[in-house]
Design a protein around this motif. Structure first.
Motif, PDB file in Angstrom:
ATOM      1  N   TYR A  78      31.811  22.641  -0.715  1.00  0.00           N
ATOM      2  CA  TYR A  78      33.313  22.229  -0.547  1.00  0.00           C
ATOM      3  C   TYR A  78      33.347  21.175   0.582  1.00  0.00           C
TER       4      TYR A  78
ATOM      5  N   ILE B  53      34.248  19.349  -7.739  1.00  0.00           N
ATOM      6  CA  ILE B  53      34.545  20.865  -7.434  1.00  0.00           C
ATOM      7  C   ILE B  53      34.529  21.785  -8.685  1.00  0.00           C
ATOM      8  N   SER B  54      35.019  21.250  -9.991  1.00  0.00           N
ATOM      9  CA  SER B  54      34.795  21.923 -11.222  1.00  0.00           C
ATOM     10  C   SER B  54      33.471  22.320 -11.464  1.00  0.00           C
TER      11      SER B  54
ATOM     12  N   ILE C 149      28.515  27.828  -1.446  1.00  0.00           N
ATOM     13  CA  ILE C 149      29.940  27.208  -1.877  1.00  0.00           C
ATOM     14  C   ILE C 149      30.675  26.584  -1.000  1.00  0.00           C
TER      15      ILE C 149
ATOM     16  N   LEU D  69      29.542  28.806  -9.444  1.00  0.00           N
ATOM     17  CA  LEU D  69      30.002  29.989  -8.602  1.00  0.00           C
ATOM     18  C   LEU D  69      30.085  30.924  -9.769  1.00  0.00           C
ATOM     19  N   LEU D  70      30.652  30.776 -10.817  1.00  0.00           N
ATOM     20  CA  LEU D  70      30.995  31.815 -11.786  1.00  0.00           C
ATOM     21  C   LEU D  70      29.664  32.212 -12.487  1.00  0.00           C
TER      22      LEU D  70
ATOM     23  N   THR E 247      30.973  22.811  -9.064  1.00  0.00           N
ATOM     24  CA  THR E 247      30.780  23.881  -8.087  1.00  0.00           C
ATOM     25  C   THR E 247      31.560  25.363  -8.577  1.00  0.00           C
ATOM     26  N   CYS E 248      32.604  25.253  -9.170  1.00  0.00           N
ATOM     27  CA  CYS E 248      33.244  26.528  -9.764  1.00  0.00           C
ATOM     28  C   CYS E 248      32.465  27.275 -10.906  1.00  0.00           C
TER      29      CYS E 248
ATOM     30  N   ILE F 224      37.814  30.180  -5.763  1.00  0.00           N
ATOM     31  CA  ILE F 224      38.319  29.591  -6.950  1.00  0.00           C
ATOM     32  C   ILE F 224      39.674  28.896  -6.640  1.00  0.00           C
TER      33      ILE F 224
ATOM     34  N   ALA G  49      39.237  26.001  -4.180  1.00  0.00           N
ATOM     35  CA  ALA G  49      38.939  24.949  -4.921  1.00  0.00           C
ATOM     36  C   ALA G  49      40.126  24.025  -5.397  1.00  0.00           C
TER      37      ALA G  49
END
Length: 201
Positions: free
Chosen positions: A151, A168-169, A147, A175-176, A171-172, A24, A27
């Motif tokens: 990126y 990217i947001s 991830i 990820l979460l 992707t985050c 994070i 990112a």
């Protein structure tokens, strides 16, 4: 055996938390990298943005290595780390020597990353054979590789700032979501929740 099992669980939790937080933070750095360069310098240094990804990824891998190589230190076999770091230094120097004249700072950044990947594998193999900690490598590896591949594609193939920010947001968020439903098991989620409560207090 009970203490060893609990230690393995704690080591896994530490590694997973570090990985998610680092990705994070990475990112955030990748998204605002160009703006930060413009703020502290000028447009002529914007090309240095291309080395942010390999450098931040290399630092992330260094942190992971510190956790996965704990077995070497627990077994008091630190001489093994000497061999790993010597190979790391040789690899870094060799790649830099070959490519630095043609690629400049990019060669240094990518050499640093490649050398850290080699160091990670060497240290992890030594640690696994000396003092076996049962890390959940598959779930962690999938998260790390997927991830960072996303990126990489975003950073080097998308030029528009807003589109890069949205990608990217997203992707985050992915990820979460992966972390909540797959990476962390139910006991780990309870421990994280308890840590959060203790921190708030």
């Amino acid at each position: 055996n009970f203490k060893k099992n609990e230690f393995d669980k704690l080591s896994n939790l530490i590694l997973k938390i570090y990985l998610v937080i680092s990705l994070i933070v990475m990112a955030f750095i990748l998204t605002l990298g160009e703006r930060i360069i413009l703020f502290i310098s000028s447009e002529k240094y914007l090309d240095s943005y291309n080395i942010i990804f390999p450098l931040t990824l290399a630092v992330l891998i260094q942190g992971i290595n510190e956790i996965t190589s704990m077995g070497i230190h627990l077994a008091k076999k630190t001489i093994m780390s000497l061999y790993s770091y010597l190979l790391y230094l040789i690899c870094f120097s060799f790649i830099c020597y070959i490519f630095i004249l043609d690629y400049g700072l990019s060669a240094v950044a990518w050499s640093f990353l490649i050398a850290n990947i080699l160091l990670f594998f060497m240290e992890s193999i030594f640690s696994f054979n000396i003092y076996r900690i049962k890390f959940e490598y598959i779930k962690i590896f999938v998260c790390f590789v997927v991830i960072n591949l996303i990126y990489f594609l975003i950073i080097y193939y998308i030029d528009n700032f807003l589109l890069k920010f949205y990608c990217i947001s997203f992707t985050c968020v992915a990820l979460l979501t992966y972390s909540f439903f797959i990476l962390f098991n139910s006991l780990e989620k309870i421990k994280i929740f308890n840590l959060k409560k203790d921190f708030i207090r």
